[in-house]
Write an enzyme that holds these catalytic residues in place. Structure first.
Site, PDB file in Angstrom:
ATOM      1  N   ASP A   6       0.923  -1.174  -0.023  1.00 21.11           N
ATOM      2  CA  ASP A   6       0.027  -0.038   0.039  1.00 21.11           C
ATOM      3  C   ASP A   6       0.827   1.247  -0.210  1.00 21.11           C
ATOM      4  O   ASP A   6       1.501   1.480   0.987  1.00 21.11           O
ATOM      5  CB  ASP A   6      -0.750  -0.037   1.234  1.00 21.11           C
ATOM      6  CG  ASP A   6      -1.614   1.448   1.317  1.00 21.11           C
ATOM      7  OD1 ASP A   6      -1.943   2.135   0.514  1.00 21.11           O
ATOM      8  OD2 ASP A   6      -2.081   1.560   2.536  1.00 21.11           O
ATOM      9  N   LEU A  12       4.735   3.856   2.882  1.00 26.03           N
ATOM     10  CA  LEU A  12       4.370   2.519   2.206  1.00 26.03           C
ATOM     11  C   LEU A  12       4.251   1.511   3.200  1.00 26.03           C
ATOM     12  O   LEU A  12       5.183   1.755   4.297  1.00 26.03           O
ATOM     13  CB  LEU A  12       5.803   2.286   1.402  1.00 26.03           C
ATOM     14  CG  LEU A  12       6.105   0.785   0.918  1.00 26.03           C
ATOM     15  CD1 LEU A  12       4.922   0.742  -0.478  1.00 26.03           C
ATOM     16  CD2 LEU A  12       7.247   0.538   0.382  1.00 26.03           C
ATOM     17  N   ALA A  99      -6.490   4.500  -5.741  1.00 23.51           N
ATOM     18  CA  ALA A  99      -6.677   3.110  -5.466  1.00 23.51           C
ATOM     19  C   ALA A  99      -6.701   2.585  -4.138  1.00 23.51           C
ATOM     20  O   ALA A  99      -7.700   1.727  -3.951  1.00 23.51           O
ATOM     21  CB  ALA A  99      -5.500   2.320  -6.027  1.00 23.51           C
ATOM     22  N   ASP A 100      -6.324   3.196  -3.237  1.00 21.18           N
ATOM     23  CA  ASP A 100      -6.283   3.166  -1.812  1.00 21.18           C
ATOM     24  C   ASP A 100      -7.831   3.181  -1.395  1.00 21.18           C
ATOM     25  O   ASP A 100      -8.232   2.418  -0.500  1.00 21.18           O
ATOM     26  CB  ASP A 100      -5.501   3.893  -0.992  1.00 21.18           C
ATOM     27  CG  ASP A 100      -5.890   5.428  -1.124  1.00 21.18           C
ATOM     28  OD1 ASP A 100      -6.398   5.817  -2.227  1.00 21.18           O
ATOM     29  OD2 ASP A 100      -5.079   6.292  -0.597  1.00 21.18           O
ATOM     30  N   THR A 175      -1.591  31.092  21.551  1.00 21.14           N
ATOM     31  CA  THR A 175      -1.273  30.968  20.149  1.00 21.14           C
ATOM     32  C   THR A 175      -1.124  29.438  19.953  1.00 21.14           C
ATOM     33  O   THR A 175      -1.735  28.930  19.030  1.00 21.14           O
ATOM     34  CB  THR A 175      -0.297  31.767  19.337  1.00 21.14           C
ATOM     35  OG1 THR A 175      -0.597  33.256  19.547  1.00 21.14           O
ATOM     36  CG2 THR A 175      -0.227  31.446  18.036  1.00 21.14           C
TER      37      THR A 175
END
Length: 244
Positions: A6, A12, A99-100, A175
């Protein structure tokens, strides 16, 4: 043995399977050269390699080189499809779908065949809805946590905040708090909207994957957590294609 990969936008993941059993798995960052050294003892036993990828062509070529260094097995790339095993894509041009996303939906559908929302909380957050007949109803693509952090850091440099992994969506009083709590607030809002959609569409379950899945669970998403969902779907597709 089948080697499943994947290949996402930044990372990866791979999994070595033998007769439906996980033999080994691993992964790495895309900017690094993945050597697959851990696979050396199994190299001669790998029959084929199946890949689901959304990475750039340059990354794909590097991947091909790394794979060729460890195995001579044929490599097959599997992409999004019009349909698969009762699941139907809503895209008119399925080549435009990552595709995933498709392989995650295949994994969530096959075996259960009940309506669902699938959430992949990775570099980008993708959400897809599928009804009880296997019809993809559509979905969303949003920036993931690290992408939003990077945007604040680079595009609003004067903010000058440090990352804080603590999940707190209360109004900030500095902040740093305002930025970090704001990111949690956005994720919490996404979860609430998602659950609203699930109820409105009558979906029966939520399936969750991706590196930031824990964050979504901590902020109230009730979901079935399946870290290897894309690889599960890829394996289903590859086995079905191999059997003809």
């Amino acid at each position: 043995m089948i080697l499943l990969l994947d290949c996402g936008n930044t990372r990866l993941k791979w999994r070595l399977m033998a007769d439906g059993v996980v033999v080994h798995d691993g992964g790495g960052a895309l900017e690094e050269t993945v050597t697959f050294a851990e696979l050396t003892p199994y190299a001669r036993k790998i029959d084929r390699v199946a890949v689901s990828t959304v990475a750039s062509e340059q990354s794909r070529l590097r991947l091909d080189e790394s794979l060729a260094a460890v195995t001579a097995a044929p490599v097959r790339y599997h992409w999004a499809e019009v349909s698969r095993d009762g699941l139907t894509n809503s895209y008119q041009d399925v080549a435009k779908m990552g595709a995933d996303r498709w392989h995650a939906m295949v994994a969530a559908w096959v075996g259960a065949r009940r309506s669902f929302a699938v959430v992949d909380a990775g570099s980008a957050v993708t959400i897809d809805y599928v009804d009880g007949q296997g019809q993809h109803l559509g979905g969303y693509i949003l920036p993931g946590l690290n992408m939003m952090r990077r945007s604040l850091k680079l595009d609003a440099a004067r903010i000058g905040f440090e990352y804080d992994e603590q999940i707190n969506a209360a109004p900030g009083q500095s902040t740093g708090e305002c930025a970090n709590h704001g990111l949690a607030w956005l994720t919490e809002s996404l979860v609430q909207r998602l659950l609203g959609d699930v109820g409105r569409l009558g979906l029966e379950r939520v399936v969750l994957t991706g590196g930031d899945a824990g964050r979504f669970l901590s902020l109230g998403l009730k979901a079935e957590h399946r870290p290897g969902l894309v690889l599960e779907g890829l394996e289903i597709v590859d086995l079905q294609e191999s059997r003809g």
